[in-house]
Design an enzyme around this catalytic site. Structure first.
Site, PDB file in Angstrom:
ATOM      1  CG  ASP A 123      -1.809   1.043   1.255  1.00 25.65           C
ATOM      2  OD1 ASP A 123      -2.640   1.350   0.594  1.00 25.65           O
ATOM      3  OD2 ASP A 123      -1.795   1.733   2.591  1.00 25.65           O
ATOM      4  CD  GLU A 144      -2.152   2.300  -3.570  1.00 25.44           C
ATOM      5  OE1 GLU A 144      -3.367   2.407  -3.974  1.00 25.44           O
ATOM      6  OE2 GLU A 144      -1.756   2.091  -2.395  1.00 25.44           O
TER       7      GLU A 144
END
Length: 762
Positions: free
Chosen positions: A366, A402
């Protein structure tokens, strides 16, 4: 101000035996006791606090510090020990020091967690009011003991072997993003006590669904132990997605069965490991969505649960002048400080633990740009990224970035080193634009772009990934996705022009407004027979086809495009049958039917599942549909055709000007299968609102088989039976002669495969 106090009622014993290996951080069973090591560089002393079954606390004053590490060997304790730490030292929030021995702190390396955080004033290191805001400034040290409101770290062990990792090659990988709880919360066939749990995900009913669909890896939304943010708890909501980490080493207990939770942290760990083992047995990899960019402790005025109370300046990024402030490039209040070697070590130790001891196969990072940040900005040469890329354990796993955060220079798609793959936001935007936003504009009479961007994404996004430290990765570097947990579901992309997030209690301010969606004429869920509101539309497909059927067609267009694209496809769980969140595009706080998968499927939804499973089966059977290298535009190995070529609807080569011409939104992509010893693949796309006459190119002068068309509401419409072997195909599907002219319906994708594989003469 310094202190050496805390709750005085607990007895304190001084540790006399050192930990023989103090650089091995955490608490580990060793011989007749526990080896303990924890970092708190600025502390004057650190106590390990052990709790017996009745909850009575005994403190052990650790030895140290040795290069900032407090350590010791404590006899008489082992697996199952429940504990925390108390750190004594200077109270200087303006200088980044939050030492307060009244606060029980979780072990940053704790492998198990028992209990939950009770967000009361006691868990804050400073004094707060009833609404948990600082009661005064400068912030004053709180005298409240937090132990009654804190969970405990628990010593656990790996008690059984896990079935080895499947190690699916990237080119064969199909990722399926799901939430552990939401996926099986209402799944028929899964026993009620197992629904919404690790065990439920590994139940035969769940596994057989995954296998039948054809996915090879589940990507699980965060399963690290979590803590809800105060602003959610005061609204009666929770952080359902879990991007609020309480422990980087412990699995979230609430996703275990009630039986496992009752038996304690070891049973929770065992249930997670059992889930991984059973998924491996089925050939399914487990990828974890991990959140090392921030923690649940929030900004400077947040609670003191672990890292902040031990060594805030080491774990978190701060400004450099007094009064120092937390730097936030994650949008959560804090940012982990990847300038610090020991913070980097914690991340690496956590990752290795989840692979080596817990058996997982990979990670999706993330806000991964944060992990590559120095104080001066992002670098693909950051020590953490290079360490992951070269680590003997991690380099053999699937590492997915990401590739952005919300800080300066935070957009880094394409800039991660080998072996990372990356979520490709170019791909997401291109497919949404081409199949939804552009078609909506066409329906309103506007001129739109040609197929240039879509063709680039179909080809693996070479413009994004063929440069820098990542240039050797090939198409697999691109994680091709159109939806994910954040944003509209695929069904909602086709049913809503605007977000509908009122259930999040933020007055619809949260969530993205850049959705590039198309409701096909009417907003929201409709009766099955509802038609376009503009009866005078000049487009027959809009006038004659019910909106629900047209929406399903658009979904199939996007899915078919994704499964014939070079790169690694990622399907969001439920998109294969049109799962809706009723227009909520930011359901992070919805532990409710909004987020839980509804398995009460209509006939049309089952037909969509059949379509997706057939698309995945075709992709698996035919390497030509999943190229593992970028095309060159030149013949391969004596072939008479380029490896990739593009044609107009007339069957002629696409002219240069055609790429930006909306009239060429009907086009053909031809991939030669020679490189893989496979059939040729011809993909015909008609993204205009009128039917088109399409003349097939000459190609290798072979007959074609229509393997799939998004016009079919179910593969059976095209002669594809459930028993049809995608390797063989058959006489059941339609055969087409080369250079034939076909009528290709508006808004459709057609996949053709040559009847045999072409064999070059030389």
């Amino acid at each position: 101000m310094s202190e050496r106090s805390g709750s005085s009622h607990a007895p304190t014993r001084r540790v006399t035996e050192p930990n023989p290996l103090p650089t091995r951080l955490g608490v580990h069973p060793s011989g007749d006791g526990l080896d303990v090591a924890v970092i708190a560089r600025g502390a004057s002393s650190v106590d390990m606090c052990i709790f017996d079954e009745a909850g009575a606390e005994t403190r052990f004053a650790l030895l140290g510090p040795k290069t900032g590490i407090w350590h010791g060997h404590i006899r008489g304790y082992g697996v199952g020990t429940r504990y925390g730490f108390r750190a004594h030292g200077t109270w200087d929030p303006d200088g980044g020091k939050f030492f307060n021995s009244h606060k029980l702190l979780l072990d940053p390396y704790g492998r198990g967690v028992d209990g939950v955080v009770d967000l009361k004033p006691a868990v804050y290191a400073h004094c707060v009011d009833d609404e948990l805001y600082p009661s005064e400034y400068p912030m004053r040290r709180s005298p409240l003991d937090s132990a009654p409101h804190m969970p405990r770290s628990v010593v656990v062990e790996s008690s059984f072997p896990i079935i080895p990792q499947p190690r699916t090659p990237w080119e064969n990988t199909v990722i399926y993003e799901i939430h552990v709880k939401g996926f099986t919360k209402n799944m028929p066939g899964v026993p009620q006590p197992l629904r919404g749990t690790y065990a439920g995900l590994a139940h035969p009913a769940s596994v057989s669904y995954l296998k039948d669909l054809g996915i090879t890896a589940v990507e699980l939304l965060p399963i690290h132990a979590k803590c809800d943010e105060p602003f959610l708890t005061e609204r009666g909501l929770t952080n359902y997605w879990g991007y609020s980490t309480l422990s980087f080493f412990a699995p979230e207990p609430s996703y275990a069965t009630a039986e496992s939770r009752a038996r304690g942290a070891q049973a929770v760990v065992d249930e997670f490991r059992g889930m991984v083992s059973l998924l491996h047995q089925a050939g399914i990899e487990v990828i974890l969505d991990v959140v090392y960019n921030h923690t649940c402790e929030g900004g400077d005025a947040g609670p003191s649960l672990s890292w902040r109370g031990l060594d805030s300046d080491m774990y978190y990024r701060h400004t450099t002048s007094r009064p120092i402030q937390t730097i936030d490039v994650t949008g959560t209040g804090n940012t982990m400080n990847m300038d610090r070697p020991k913070t980097i070590q914690m991340v690496l130790d956590s990752l290795r633990y989840w692979v080596r001891d817990m058996g997982v196969d990979g990670f999706r990072f993330d806000l991964a740009a944060t992990l590559g940040r120095f104080s001066t900005g992002f670098s693909p040469m950051h020590p953490l990224l290079i360490a992951m890329a070269t680590d003997d354990i991690l380099t053999h796993t699937k590492l997915i970035a990401e590739p952005w955060d919300v800080g300066p220079g935070g957009w880094q798609t394409g800039n991660f080193p080998v072996p990372f793959s990356e979520w490709n936001d170019h791909y997401r935007g291109a497919l949404r634009n081409f199949w939804l936003a552009d078609v909506r504009a066409q329906a309103s009479g506007h001129i739109v772009s040609g197929p240039n961007d879509l063709a680039t994404r179909l080809s693996g996004s070479q413009d994004v990934f063929e440069h820098g430290l990542g240039r050797l990765r090939g198409p697999r570097a691109s994680i091709n996705f159109v939806t994910a947990h954040d944003g509209f579901t695929l069904a909602d992309l086709t049913a809503y022009d605007r977000k509908h997030n009122k259930d999040n209690l933020e007055n619809n301010r949260d969530g993205s407004d850049d959705n590039r969606s198309w409701n096909h004429g009417l907003e929201g869920t409709l009766a099955s027979g509802a038609t376009h509101p503009d009866a005078a539309t000049p487009y027959a497909i809009l006038a004659n086809m019910p909106i629900a059927r047209l929406r399903a067609r658009s979904q199939r267009n996007i899915l078919a495009t994704m499964f014939v694209s070079s790169g690694t496809p990622m399907l969001t769980g439920g998109d294969e049958f049109g799962r809706t969140q009723n227009g909520n595009n930011n359901a992070y706080c919805q532990d409710s039917p909004i987020s839980w998968v509804d398995w009460d499927l209509a006939e049309g939804q089952q037909a969509q599942i059949d379509a997706v499973s057939w698309l995945i089966a075709l992709r698996k059977a035919h390497p030509v549909l999943r190229p593992d290298s970028f095309a060159t535009g030149h013949p391969y190995g004596g072939d008479s055709l380029p490896d990739l070529s593009w044609y107009t609807a007339q069957g002629t080569r696409m002219p240069d000007y055609g790429w930006t011409d909306s009239r060429h939104r009907t086009f053909q992509m031809l991939r030669s299968g020679v490189k893989w010893g496979d059939r040729d693949a011809l993909i015909i796309i008609n993204a205009n609102l009128d039917d088109a006459q399409v003349t097939l190119p000459e190609g290798h002068d072979l007959d074609w088989l229509i393997a799939y068309s998004t016009v079919w509401e179910t593969p059976a419409d095209g002669g594809v039976s459930s028993s049809l072997d995608p390797n063989e195909l058959s006489i059941e599907v339609e055969h087409v002669m080369p250079r034939t002219t076909l009528t290709i319906e508006a808004l459709s994708v057609t996949i053709l495969l040559s009847d045999i594989a072409f064999q070059p003469e030389h």
